[in-house]
Write a protein that holds these residues in place. Structure first.
Motif, short mmCIF file in Angstrom:
data_model
loop_
_atom_site.label_atom_id
_atom_site.label_comp_id
_atom_site.label_asym_id
_atom_site.label_seq_id
_atom_site.Cartn_x
_atom_site.Cartn_y
_atom_site.Cartn_z
N VAL A 281 52.33 -30.50 0.20
CA VAL A 281 53.03 -31.62 0.80
C VAL A 281 52.04 -32.74 1.12
N THR A 282 52.48 -33.96 0.89
CA THR A 282 51.59 -35.11 1.09
C THR A 282 52.44 -36.35 1.41
N PRO A 283 51.91 -37.30 2.18
CA PRO A 283 52.64 -38.54 2.44
C PRO A 283 52.87 -39.30 1.13
N TYR A 284 54.04 -39.93 1.00
CA TYR A 284 54.41 -40.58 -0.26
C TYR A 284 53.45 -41.71 -0.63
N HIS A 285 52.85 -42.38 0.37
CA HIS A 285 51.98 -43.52 0.08
C HIS A 285 50.53 -43.10 -0.16
N GLN A 286 50.23 -41.77 -0.07
CA GLN A 286 48.86 -41.30 -0.31
C GLN A 286 48.80 -40.25 -1.42
N ILE A 287 49.78 -40.30 -2.31
CA ILE A 287 49.87 -39.27 -3.35
C ILE A 287 48.61 -39.21 -4.20
N MET A 288 48.19 -40.35 -4.73
CA MET A 288 47.05 -40.36 -5.64
C MET A 288 45.74 -40.05 -4.92
N GLU A 289 45.58 -40.59 -3.70
CA GLU A 289 44.34 -40.34 -2.95
C GLU A 289 44.19 -38.86 -2.60
N PHE A 290 45.28 -38.28 -2.12
CA PHE A 290 45.19 -36.86 -1.72
C PHE A 290 45.05 -35.95 -2.93
N LYS A 291 45.74 -36.29 -4.03
CA LYS A 291 45.58 -35.50 -5.26
C LYS A 291 44.13 -35.49 -5.70
N SER A 292 43.48 -36.65 -5.63
CA SER A 292 42.07 -36.75 -6.01
C SER A 292 41.18 -35.88 -5.13
N GLN A 293 41.41 -35.95 -3.82
CA GLN A 293 40.59 -35.17 -2.88
C GLN A 293 40.78 -33.68 -3.08
N LEU A 294 42.04 -33.24 -3.17
CA LEU A 294 42.32 -31.81 -3.31
C LEU A 294 41.82 -31.29 -4.65
N SER A 295 41.97 -32.05 -5.70
CA SER A 295 41.49 -31.62 -7.02
C SER A 295 39.97 -31.42 -7.01
N GLN A 296 39.26 -32.34 -6.39
CA GLN A 296 37.80 -32.22 -6.32
C GLN A 296 37.38 -30.97 -5.57
N LYS A 297 38.06 -30.66 -4.47
CA LYS A 297 37.71 -29.47 -3.69
C LYS A 297 37.94 -28.20 -4.50
N VAL A 298 39.06 -28.14 -5.22
CA VAL A 298 39.36 -26.95 -6.02
C VAL A 298 38.36 -26.81 -7.15
N VAL A 299 38.04 -27.90 -7.83
CA VAL A 299 37.10 -27.85 -8.96
C VAL A 299 35.72 -27.42 -8.46
N ASN A 300 35.27 -27.99 -7.35
CA ASN A 300 33.95 -27.62 -6.81
C ASN A 300 33.89 -26.14 -6.45
N LYS A 301 34.97 -25.63 -5.86
CA LYS A 301 34.99 -24.21 -5.47
C LYS A 301 35.01 -23.31 -6.69
N PHE A 302 35.74 -23.69 -7.72
CA PHE A 302 35.74 -22.89 -8.95
C PHE A 302 34.36 -22.84 -9.59
N GLN A 303 33.67 -23.96 -9.53
CA GLN A 303 32.32 -24.00 -10.11
C GLN A 303 31.35 -23.15 -9.31
N GLU A 304 31.51 -23.16 -8.00
CA GLU A 304 30.64 -22.33 -7.16
C GLU A 304 30.87 -20.84 -7.43
N GLU A 305 32.12 -20.48 -7.66
CA GLU A 305 32.47 -19.06 -7.88
C GLU A 305 32.40 -18.68 -9.35
N ASN A 306 31.97 -19.61 -10.19
CA ASN A 306 31.87 -19.35 -11.63
C ASN A 306 33.22 -18.92 -12.24
N ILE A 307 34.25 -19.58 -11.81
CA ILE A 307 35.59 -19.32 -12.33
C ILE A 307 35.88 -20.33 -13.43
N PRO A 308 36.03 -19.89 -14.66
CA PRO A 308 36.31 -20.83 -15.76
C PRO A 308 37.74 -21.41 -15.64
#
Length: 477
Positions: A446-473
């Motif tokens: 869930v995210t505020p309608y006016h922050q969709i792109m900003e929050f998507k960018s932030q959450l995507s970066q966190k998930v990608v960084n964590k996958f890289q740390e855990e060596n998850i392809p």
């Protein structure tokens, strides 16, 4: 008259049965009266012959019966063909159509004289039929005179010709009646035409004159306004107001001029209203839809909505709702980023579009949050449970503050609609791909309608960084 004609015809036919095959002297080329009379005699003679044959066939035996049966069929076929031909003077005179009632005289009828022209045509037809009638009488008299001068008297032929002359003379009443009716209807029409000319025509001319004056006045106003006003938007609005005023004033003038005839005025107003409705259908629908939008409270200023026009998505904030259109400001979001590749345009949507099409509202009532989605492709070799736990922890931490906001907003929405309680925690799903050997990782949050792109960018970066740390392809399609 008809009884008399029937009596004479019956008497004549009974006498002339024996002469059924000798009717050539009763005929004359291109004379309908004689041809119809001949058809009548032949039909009656065949009728009597068929009846006689039917009685004879019943009594006959052997080969004689077979021959008589064939003859009966032949005569019956002749009778069917003969029945298709006219056998009555009435059928010929009915082609001269006069009509029992006069049509109401109108301006168009006064100018074109349609009925007057029709009467002239029918009069010519009647004159031609009358000429043929006297030619038939002349022919019968000539044949009777020749028959009486012969040395060897043919009394049967003379009697038949005399009976034909008596029949034709009695039929003259049909012609006289038709002529009288046509003359009467023509005189009545001319009287109505003069009455219209002296009573209603001046009023119609006055009406047309006033309408032309109003028309010229409005065009002069438009001309002077066009010369003085340079702003195109302002000029367009003033012209539109003038056009509407012109139609309303014109309608009012027509009603006033026809106020004495309520039915005519109502009919005229109905036709005008129908014409306006057809010609301004979209504008009228837009005005009705404007009331629906203004009081329906499903779209209001500031709402973000999504609509599809010709299968193309349009998304933006509502910045204006006018009687004819809804104005949107195209925002930056998933749809504009992935599909449109552009944003920031002003979009005008006719109000009538909202009557019969789906509208997606991102911000209805107090609900200002929506579910958004991020997708990843994860190989089957990866520990799915571990991936789910990692993503769940990251998404829960990032959206915790928005979950509380969404819950409060949902309670307001729940008061208006019959809805079950909802948990706005992140939804994590790992679904096997139907094409490639991998999982599709769906992250709903869930995210505020006016922050969709900003929050998507932030959450995507966190998930990608964590996958890289855990060596998850992973990869993104």
């Amino acid at each position: 008259m008809k009884l008399m004609l029937g009596y004479i015809t019956g008497l004549l036919l009974l006498v002339s049965i024996s002469f059924a095959d000798e009717f050539s002297y009763l005929e004359k080329n291109n004379n309908n009266w004689l041809q119809i009379y001949s058809n009548l005699l032949r039909a009656q003679a065949l009728d009597d012959e068929i009846k006689s044959l039917e009685k004879t066939v019943q009594k006959a035996i052997g080969k004689n019966k077979l021959e008589l049966t064939q003859l009966l069929k032949l005569q019956t076929s002749k009778k069917k063909i003969l029945d298709e031909l006219p056998q009555s003077f009435d059928s010929m005179l009915e082609k001269i159509t006069i009509g029992d009632n006069l049509k109401e005289i109108t301006l168009i009828e006064y100018l074109l004289n349609n009925q007057k022209n029709n009467y002239a045509i029918q009069t010519k037809k009647l004159a031609f039929v009358e000429e043929e009638y006297f030619e038939a009488l002349k022919h019968l008299n000539a044949e009777l005179k020749l028959a009486s001068k012969r040395e060897v008297k043919d009394t049967s032929k003379e009697y038949q010709l005399q009976m034909a002359l008596d029949f034709f003379k009695s039929a003259q009443g049909l012609l006289d009646n038709k002529t009288a009716v046509l003359k009467h209807m023509q005189e009545l029409y001319l009287h109505e035409l003069k009455s219209y000319e002296s009573t209603q025509l001046p009023r119609v001319i006055l009406n047309i004159g006033v309408i032309i004056f109003i028309f010229m006045l409005f065009h002069l106003l438009k001309y002077f306004i066009t010369k003085r006003i340079e702003n195109e938007d302002k000029l367009f609005k003033i012209k539109k107001i003038l056009n509407i005023t012109f139609f309303l004033l014109l309608l009012l003038v027509i009603i006033i001029f026809n106020i004495n005839n309520i039915i005519y005025a109502a009919t005229l107003v109905g036709f005008i209203a129908a014409a306006i409705t057809i010609s301004m259908k979209e504008y009228l629908q837009s005005i009705v839809a404007w009331f629906h939008l203004s009081f329906g409270n499903f779209i209001k200023l500031g709402d973000r909505i999504l609509i599809h026009v010709n299968k193309h998505p349009i998304i933006g904030e509502v910045i204006d709702i006018s009687p004819f259109k809804v104005t949107l400001y195209e925002s930056i979001n998933n749809t504009t980023s992935v599909q449109l590749k552009r944003a920031g345009r002003i979009i005008f949507i006719p109000n009538n579009y909202f009557v019969s099409n789906y509208v997606y509202n991102y911000t209805h009532d107090k609900m200002k949050t929506i579910y958004d989605l991020i997708e990843f492709r994860i190989p089957f070799s990866v520990d799915a449970q571990k991936v789910e736990d990692i993503v769940q922890e990251i998404a829960l931490e990032a959206t915790e503050r928005y979950m509380e906001v969404a819950s409060k907003q949902f309670m307001s929405l729940k008061k208006r609609y019959d809805m079950r309680s909802r948990d706005f925690r992140p939804r994590i799903h790992l679904v096997p791909d139907a094409v490639e050997p991998c999982y599709i990782l769906y992250i709903w949050y869930v995210t505020p309608y006016h922050q969709i792109m900003e929050f998507k960018s932030q959450l995507s970066q966190k998930v990608v960084n964590k996958f890289q740390e855990e060596n998850i392809p992973f990869y993104i399609k």
